[in-house]
Design a protein around this motif. Sequence first.
Motif, PDB file in Angstrom:
ATOM      1  N   ASP A   3      -2.276  15.427   0.175  1.00  0.00           N
ATOM      2  CA  ASP A   3      -1.320  14.589  -0.007  1.00  0.00           C
ATOM      3  C   ASP A   3      -1.976  13.274  -0.784  1.00  0.00           C
ATOM      4  OD1 ASP A   3       0.664  15.973   1.504  1.00  0.00           O
ATOM      5  OD2 ASP A   3       0.543  14.861   3.145  1.00  0.00           O
ATOM      6  N   LYS A   4      -1.215  12.883  -1.577  1.00  0.00           N
ATOM      7  CA  LYS A   4      -1.652  12.064  -2.465  1.00  0.00           C
ATOM      8  C   LYS A   4      -1.957  10.735  -1.615  1.00  0.00           C
ATOM      9  CE  LYS A   4       0.464  13.004  -7.008  1.00  0.00           C
ATOM     10  NZ  LYS A   4       1.150  14.391  -6.509  1.00  0.00           N
ATOM     11  N   THR A   5      -3.035   9.989  -1.924  1.00  0.00           N
ATOM     12  CA  THR A   5      -3.033   8.734  -1.117  1.00  0.00           C
ATOM     13  C   THR A   5      -2.347   7.770  -1.759  1.00  0.00           C
ATOM     14  OG1 THR A   5      -4.945   7.955  -2.547  1.00  0.00           O
ATOM     15  CG2 THR A   5      -5.594   9.078  -0.527  1.00  0.00           C
ATOM     16  N   ILE A   6      -1.742   6.628  -1.046  1.00  0.00           N
ATOM     17  CA  ILE A   6      -0.927   5.696  -1.296  1.00  0.00           C
ATOM     18  C   ILE A   6      -1.605   4.323  -1.733  1.00  0.00           C
ATOM     19  CG2 ILE A   6       1.126   4.704  -0.800  1.00  0.00           C
ATOM     20  CD1 ILE A   6       1.657   7.558  -1.045  1.00  0.00           C
ATOM     21  N   VAL A   7      -1.682   4.033  -3.093  1.00  0.00           N
ATOM     22  CA  VAL A   7      -2.478   2.917  -3.309  1.00  0.00           C
ATOM     23  C   VAL A   7      -1.356   1.839  -3.732  1.00  0.00           C
ATOM     24  CG1 VAL A   7      -4.336   1.845  -4.809  1.00  0.00           C
ATOM     25  CG2 VAL A   7      -4.443   4.241  -3.971  1.00  0.00           C
ATOM     26  N   LEU A   8      -1.548   0.618  -3.202  1.00  0.00           N
ATOM     27  CA  LEU A   8      -0.565  -0.535  -3.693  1.00  0.00           C
ATOM     28  C   LEU A   8      -1.441  -1.545  -4.161  1.00  0.00           C
ATOM     29  CD1 LEU A   8       2.369  -2.017  -1.487  1.00  0.00           C
ATOM     30  CD2 LEU A   8       1.110  -3.101  -3.436  1.00  0.00           C
ATOM     31  N   ILE A   9      -1.251  -1.734  -5.424  1.00  0.00           N
ATOM     32  CA  ILE A   9      -2.014  -3.096  -6.242  1.00  0.00           C
ATOM     33  C   ILE A   9      -0.764  -4.233  -6.569  1.00  0.00           C
ATOM     34  CG2 ILE A   9      -3.423  -3.453  -8.100  1.00  0.00           C
ATOM     35  CD1 ILE A   9      -4.426  -0.727  -7.864  1.00  0.00           C
ATOM     36  N   THR A  10      -1.070  -5.428  -6.145  1.00  0.00           N
ATOM     37  CA  THR A  10      -0.366  -6.324  -6.688  1.00  0.00           C
ATOM     38  C   THR A  10      -0.888  -6.869  -7.834  1.00  0.00           C
ATOM     39  OG1 THR A  10      -1.684  -8.106  -5.345  1.00  0.00           O
ATOM     40  CG2 THR A  10       0.316  -7.131  -4.073  1.00  0.00           C
ATOM     41  N   GLY A  11       0.223  -7.608  -8.767  1.00  0.00           N
ATOM     42  CA  GLY A  11      -0.427  -7.685 -10.155  1.00  0.00           C
ATOM     43  C   GLY A  11      -0.901  -6.854 -10.861  1.00  0.00           C
ATOM     44  N   GLY A  12      -0.175  -5.549 -10.709  1.00  0.00           N
ATOM     45  CA  GLY A  12      -0.734  -4.190 -11.358  1.00  0.00           C
ATOM     46  C   GLY A  12      -0.484  -4.231 -12.886  1.00  0.00           C
ATOM     47  N   ASN A  13       0.523  -4.867 -13.337  1.00  0.00           N
ATOM     48  CA  ASN A  13       1.062  -4.747 -14.647  1.00  0.00           C
ATOM     49  C   ASN A  13      -0.023  -5.540 -15.842  1.00  0.00           C
ATOM     50  OD1 ASN A  13       2.229  -7.271 -13.543  1.00  0.00           O
ATOM     51  ND2 ASN A  13       2.949  -7.448 -15.965  1.00  0.00           N
ATOM     52  N   THR A  14      -0.722  -5.985 -15.434  1.00  0.00           N
ATOM     53  CA  THR A  14      -1.729  -6.661 -16.391  1.00  0.00           C
ATOM     54  C   THR A  14      -3.189  -6.941 -15.914  1.00  0.00           C
ATOM     55  OG1 THR A  14      -1.622  -8.735 -17.695  1.00  0.00           O
ATOM     56  CG2 THR A  14      -1.072  -9.114 -15.362  1.00  0.00           C
ATOM     57  N   GLY A  15      -3.926  -7.339 -16.711  1.00  0.00           N
ATOM     58  CA  GLY A  15      -5.490  -7.562 -16.396  1.00  0.00           C
ATOM     59  C   GLY A  15      -6.153  -6.568 -15.799  1.00  0.00           C
ATOM     60  N   ILE A  16      -6.936  -7.206 -14.682  1.00  0.00           N
ATOM     61  CA  ILE A  16      -7.819  -6.090 -13.788  1.00  0.00           C
ATOM     62  C   ILE A  16      -6.755  -5.218 -13.004  1.00  0.00           C
ATOM     63  CG2 ILE A  16      -9.469  -6.094 -11.888  1.00  0.00           C
ATOM     64  CD1 ILE A  16     -10.526  -8.690 -12.939  1.00  0.00           C
TER      65      ILE A  16
END
Length: 270
Positions: A3-16
């Motif tokens: 199964d794919k791992t679930i990765v949640l990244i806040t502020g993911g649409n810009t920068g780092i």
Amino acid sequence: MADKTIVLITGGNTGIGYESVKALYASPNAHTILMGSRSLEKAREAIKTIESEIPKSKSEIIPLQIDIEDDTSIDNCYKEVESKYGKVDQLVNNAGGSFDTVMSAKPGAAGIREAWNHTYSLNVFSTEVFTQAFAPLLLKSSQPRLLFVTSGLSSLTLSASGQRTALAQPIPKGWPKSTVSSMIAYRSSKAALNMQMLEWAKNFQEDGVKVFCISPGFLATGLAGIGKKKMKEMGAGDPSVGGTFIKDVVEGKRDEDSGKVIHRGGLQPW
């Protein structure tokens, strides 16, 4: 296939954050990457750009509306992730900001309060509320990792040794003294974030959660409010360097450094 791992990244649409999503999407490992953004429209635009640049991937990117300063947004986000995925394998607290320039735009007490209140609200208080909310989903993972994106400017050891920001100017005798170029509110908030990480590492010690503070280095993002071009002229690196670093931590390459503030070359002094 696993199964794919679930990765949640806040502020993911810009920068780092954006570069982290991109690096994970380009990885040979399979992930479901939840791109957290205050604006779903901006997230969808960012995803289209990544998919156009990387036409083949084992992973998928899903836009996710989340404003960590809004408790209703956090609650709605939690319900969406819980209902669709039932867990989060890696939670990357990337959303943050620097507002020290407010102190020069609004001289006096009003500017000081606004800069410090907004900096701590976003970088510290809201990050804590968001992490508390998503902790139950993290504990449902068999390989949980919790990341907080800090800064090299957060180090008390380096600051005490004379470390200055790239914007800093010589401080003349007398009063008033400008604290804008030292980014005092920002760096103080990131020092507080380091303490938060330590406490989360203690809290999760018996749960098997790997917890890190990520110090990505001086990179040309929009964080300082002076423009990416100017930051590169001052020696800032490409944000993709930070994205690759975060991808490596998410994929377990720095697990031996759990509970520490880490940079690409090793450990950052407290």
